[in-house]
Design a protein around this motif. Sequence first.
Motif, mmCIF file in Angstrom:
data_model
loop_
_atom_site.group_PDB
_atom_site.id
_atom_site.type_symbol
_atom_site.label_atom_id
_atom_site.label_comp_id
_atom_site.label_asym_id
_atom_site.label_seq_id
_atom_site.Cartn_x
_atom_site.Cartn_y
_atom_site.Cartn_z
ATOM 1 N N TYR A 64 3.525 -16.813 9.786
ATOM 2 C CA TYR A 64 3.857 -15.413 10.050
ATOM 3 C C TYR A 64 3.903 -14.593 8.763
ATOM 4 O O TYR A 64 3.565 -13.405 8.760
ATOM 5 N N GLY A 65 4.290 -15.203 7.662
ATOM 6 C CA GLY A 65 4.403 -14.470 6.406
ATOM 7 C C GLY A 65 3.111 -13.779 6.013
ATOM 8 O O GLY A 65 3.124 -12.700 5.393
ATOM 9 N N ARG A 66 1.984 -14.376 6.357
ATOM 10 C CA ARG A 66 0.700 -13.744 6.034
ATOM 11 C C ARG A 66 0.529 -12.451 6.826
ATOM 12 O O ARG A 66 0.095 -11.426 6.277
ATOM 13 N N GLU A 67 0.878 -12.482 8.112
ATOM 14 C CA GLU A 67 0.793 -11.259 8.917
ATOM 15 C C GLU A 67 1.733 -10.196 8.364
ATOM 16 O O GLU A 67 1.380 -9.015 8.295
ATOM 17 N N HIS A 68 2.917 -10.629 7.974
ATOM 18 C CA HIS A 68 3.882 -9.677 7.420
ATOM 19 C C HIS A 68 3.343 -9.049 6.136
ATOM 20 O O HIS A 68 3.516 -7.839 5.907
ATOM 21 N N SER A 69 2.690 -9.851 5.311
ATOM 22 C CA SER A 69 2.115 -9.331 4.065
ATOM 23 C C SER A 69 1.076 -8.250 4.339
ATOM 24 O O SER A 69 0.944 -7.288 3.579
ATOM 25 N N GLU A 70 0.337 -8.410 5.434
ATOM 26 C CA GLU A 70 -0.726 -7.461 5.762
ATOM 27 C C GLU A 70 -0.184 -6.161 6.352
ATOM 28 O O GLU A 70 -0.842 -5.114 6.264
ATOM 29 N N THR A 71 1.015 -6.208 6.963
ATOM 30 C CA THR A 71 1.513 -5.054 7.706
ATOM 31 C C THR A 71 2.739 -4.399 7.082
ATOM 32 O O THR A 71 3.162 -3.339 7.553
ATOM 33 N N ARG A 72 3.326 -4.985 6.051
ATOM 34 C CA ARG A 72 4.563 -4.451 5.480
ATOM 35 C C ARG A 72 4.327 -3.061 4.878
ATOM 36 O O ARG A 72 3.239 -2.763 4.350
ATOM 37 N N VAL A 73 5.351 -2.218 4.951
ATOM 38 C CA VAL A 73 5.272 -0.866 4.414
ATOM 39 C C VAL A 73 5.060 -0.927 2.899
ATOM 40 O O VAL A 73 5.773 -1.639 2.189
ATOM 41 N N GLY A 74 4.074 -0.218 2.413
ATOM 42 C CA GLY A 74 3.784 -0.216 0.992
ATOM 43 C C GLY A 74 2.796 -1.260 0.556
ATOM 44 O O GLY A 74 2.372 -1.263 -0.606
ATOM 45 N N GLY A 75 2.459 -2.175 1.475
ATOM 46 C CA GLY A 75 1.476 -3.200 1.142
ATOM 47 C C GLY A 75 1.959 -4.141 0.059
ATOM 48 O O GLY A 75 3.162 -4.286 -0.189
ATOM 49 N N LEU A 76 1.024 -4.770 -0.611
ATOM 50 C CA LEU A 76 1.369 -5.785 -1.602
ATOM 51 C C LEU A 76 1.875 -5.201 -2.911
ATOM 52 O O LEU A 76 2.427 -5.922 -3.743
ATOM 53 N N ASP A 77 1.702 -3.889 -3.113
ATOM 54 C CA ASP A 77 2.127 -3.274 -4.366
ATOM 55 C C ASP A 77 3.611 -2.938 -4.388
ATOM 56 O O ASP A 77 4.166 -2.654 -5.447
ATOM 57 N N THR A 78 4.249 -2.959 -3.214
ATOM 58 C CA THR A 78 5.680 -2.650 -3.133
ATOM 59 C C THR A 78 6.506 -3.906 -3.388
ATOM 60 O O THR A 78 6.215 -4.960 -2.818
ATOM 61 N N PRO A 79 7.541 -3.822 -4.237
ATOM 62 C CA PRO A 79 8.378 -5.000 -4.492
ATOM 63 C C PRO A 79 8.973 -5.559 -3.195
ATOM 64 O O PRO A 79 9.348 -4.808 -2.291
ATOM 65 N N TRP A 80 9.065 -6.879 -3.134
ATOM 66 C CA TRP A 80 9.621 -7.544 -1.953
ATOM 67 C C TRP A 80 11.144 -7.424 -1.950
ATOM 68 O O TRP A 80 11.784 -7.407 -2.998
ATOM 69 N N ARG A 81 11.709 -7.359 -0.746
ATOM 70 C CA ARG A 81 13.161 -7.344 -0.565
ATOM 71 C C ARG A 81 13.610 -8.665 0.069
ATOM 72 O O ARG A 81 12.875 -9.283 0.836
ATOM 73 N N SER A 82 14.832 -9.050 -0.201
ATOM 74 C CA SER A 82 15.347 -10.315 0.311
ATOM 75 C C SER A 82 15.383 -10.342 1.836
ATOM 76 O O SER A 82 15.085 -11.362 2.467
ATOM 77 N N ASP A 83 15.725 -9.209 2.469
ATOM 78 C CA ASP A 83 15.861 -9.204 3.925
ATOM 79 C C ASP A 83 14.530 -9.414 4.632
ATOM 80 O O ASP A 83 14.495 -9.834 5.793
ATOM 81 N N GLU A 84 13.418 -9.135 3.953
ATOM 82 C CA GLU A 84 12.115 -9.384 4.569
ATOM 83 C C GLU A 84 11.911 -10.860 4.868
ATOM 84 O O GLU A 84 11.263 -11.231 5.854
ATOM 85 N N PRO A 116 -10.530 -25.626 -6.051
ATOM 86 C CA PRO A 116 -10.649 -24.308 -6.688
ATOM 87 C C PRO A 116 -9.834 -23.247 -5.959
ATOM 88 O O PRO A 116 -9.674 -23.288 -4.738
ATOM 89 N N PHE A 117 -9.315 -22.284 -6.700
ATOM 90 C CA PHE A 117 -8.597 -21.145 -6.128
ATOM 91 C C PHE A 117 -9.615 -20.179 -5.512
ATOM 92 O O PHE A 117 -10.634 -19.875 -6.132
ATOM 93 N N VAL A 118 -9.325 -19.698 -4.301
ATOM 94 C CA VAL A 118 -10.197 -18.746 -3.616
ATOM 95 C C VAL A 118 -9.390 -17.480 -3.342
ATOM 96 O O VAL A 118 -8.338 -17.522 -2.689
ATOM 97 N N GLN A 119 -9.881 -16.355 -3.833
ATOM 98 C CA GLN A 119 -9.209 -15.071 -3.618
ATOM 99 C C GLN A 119 -9.636 -14.491 -2.265
ATOM 100 O O GLN A 119 -10.822 -14.336 -1.984
ATOM 101 N N ASP A 120 -8.655 -14.209 -1.404
ATOM 102 C CA ASP A 120 -8.965 -13.664 -0.081
ATOM 103 C C ASP A 120 -8.478 -12.235 0.081
ATOM 104 O O ASP A 120 -8.470 -11.690 1.189
ATOM 105 N N GLY A 121 -8.041 -11.618 -0.999
ATOM 106 C CA GLY A 121 -7.567 -10.246 -0.930
ATOM 107 C C GLY A 121 -6.065 -10.110 -0.841
ATOM 108 O O GLY A 121 -5.515 -9.030 -1.080
ATOM 109 N N LEU A 122 -5.354 -11.198 -0.469
ATOM 110 C CA LEU A 122 -3.901 -11.158 -0.366
ATOM 111 C C LEU A 122 -3.220 -12.010 -1.436
ATOM 112 O O LEU A 122 -2.019 -11.878 -1.666
ATOM 113 N N ARG A 123 -3.954 -12.876 -2.069
ATOM 114 C CA ARG A 123 -3.355 -13.816 -3.015
ATOM 115 C C ARG A 123 -3.239 -13.202 -4.409
ATOM 116 O O ARG A 123 -4.153 -12.517 -4.866
ATOM 117 N N ASP A 124 -2.136 -13.476 -5.084
ATOM 118 C CA ASP A 124 -1.921 -12.911 -6.411
ATOM 119 C C ASP A 124 -1.339 -13.932 -7.387
ATOM 120 O O ASP A 124 -0.851 -13.574 -8.451
#
Length: 355
Positions: free
Chosen positions: A188-208, A276-284
């Motif tokens: 589920y965390g992957r879906e959350h990463s795709e839909t969270r407000v602010g996207g991947l550029d917004t700092p994560w919060r503990s409650d998430e 090998p590491f594969v970049q899929d657009g969500l990995r950092d």
Amino acid sequence: MAATRFGHGLVLGKFYPLHAGHSALIRTALSRCDRVTVQLFGASVESIPLSVREEWLREEHPTAHVVSAIDDAPVDFDSADAWDEHMVLIRALLDAPVDAVFSSDPYGAELAARLGAAWVQVDPGRRHTPVSGTAIRADVPGHWWALAPAVRAWLTPRVVVLGAESTGSTTLAEALADHYDTAWVPEYGREHSETRVGGLDTPWRSDEFDVIVDRQIGWENQALRRVPRPLLICDTDVLATTLWHERYVGPTPAGLVARAAAHPPALYLLTGDEIPFVQDGLRDGEHIRHAMQHRFRQTLAGQDVPWLEVTGSVPERLAQAAVAIDRMLAGVFDFALPLEQQAALEAAVAAGPAR
């Protein structure tokens, strides 16, 4: 001729575990009585908690009145003293006299007579529903058809696949589900990463991470009720989420750690980071992938669930994982003997070898 109707019916059993034969018996009683009491008696030596069996009965038969108690009195249908001991508890759990006792087994005649009720024998010899608790305890997969969704959910072992970013955990989870012809639960965390407000550029919060855990477990619980066989493959779990919290926020809150400890699977499979590491657009995390993998190893080594790190190609990983899963499945359904069977075994041991 119409079947006789009764005011108050009684069904009694261990429900160790609840199966289709029990449910057919209870449904028959419900169809012929204004109200039905189901008495659940467990022994303290049995390995399925009484509270769990009670929840099964209430979910599967919500219109029945379910009561339960521990009954460690000897089971001997030929002993008047044993019957007297059991009847004390049976009568204590009744809130009103009963008009009919419903059972498949012959003990129902004696129970009905002692309660001044009619005996209704349902499916004698279990011709219509050929199943028993003894048969299920001996072969759970072979009797999967006879178990209700709640029972399946409680009995099904979970295998969790986890690892650092881009280590092939999802690929292995899918391959294992296909190999065992069973269900798997995505992350589920992957879906959350795709839909969270602010996207991947917004700092994560503990409650998430609390939200992620709630929904991950919710997906698991749904899948556990519909698995076609007693095995569920999960792509990540709460323990892995604690490490991602550590990675993105900082030290994991005690509550999240406690949830991971309270939700252990039967087996962990750690996917190796040699690929090998594969970049899929969500990995950092390519720059810290090996460090994260080391943290996964540390965490798995510090808990009690068995785990295995698998490496190589997908077929090689699948083969390694299957050996560990098959070994786990061989010993996962280990039920304590019911009280009467334990007593018979002890008597046989005490008597010594036959001459």
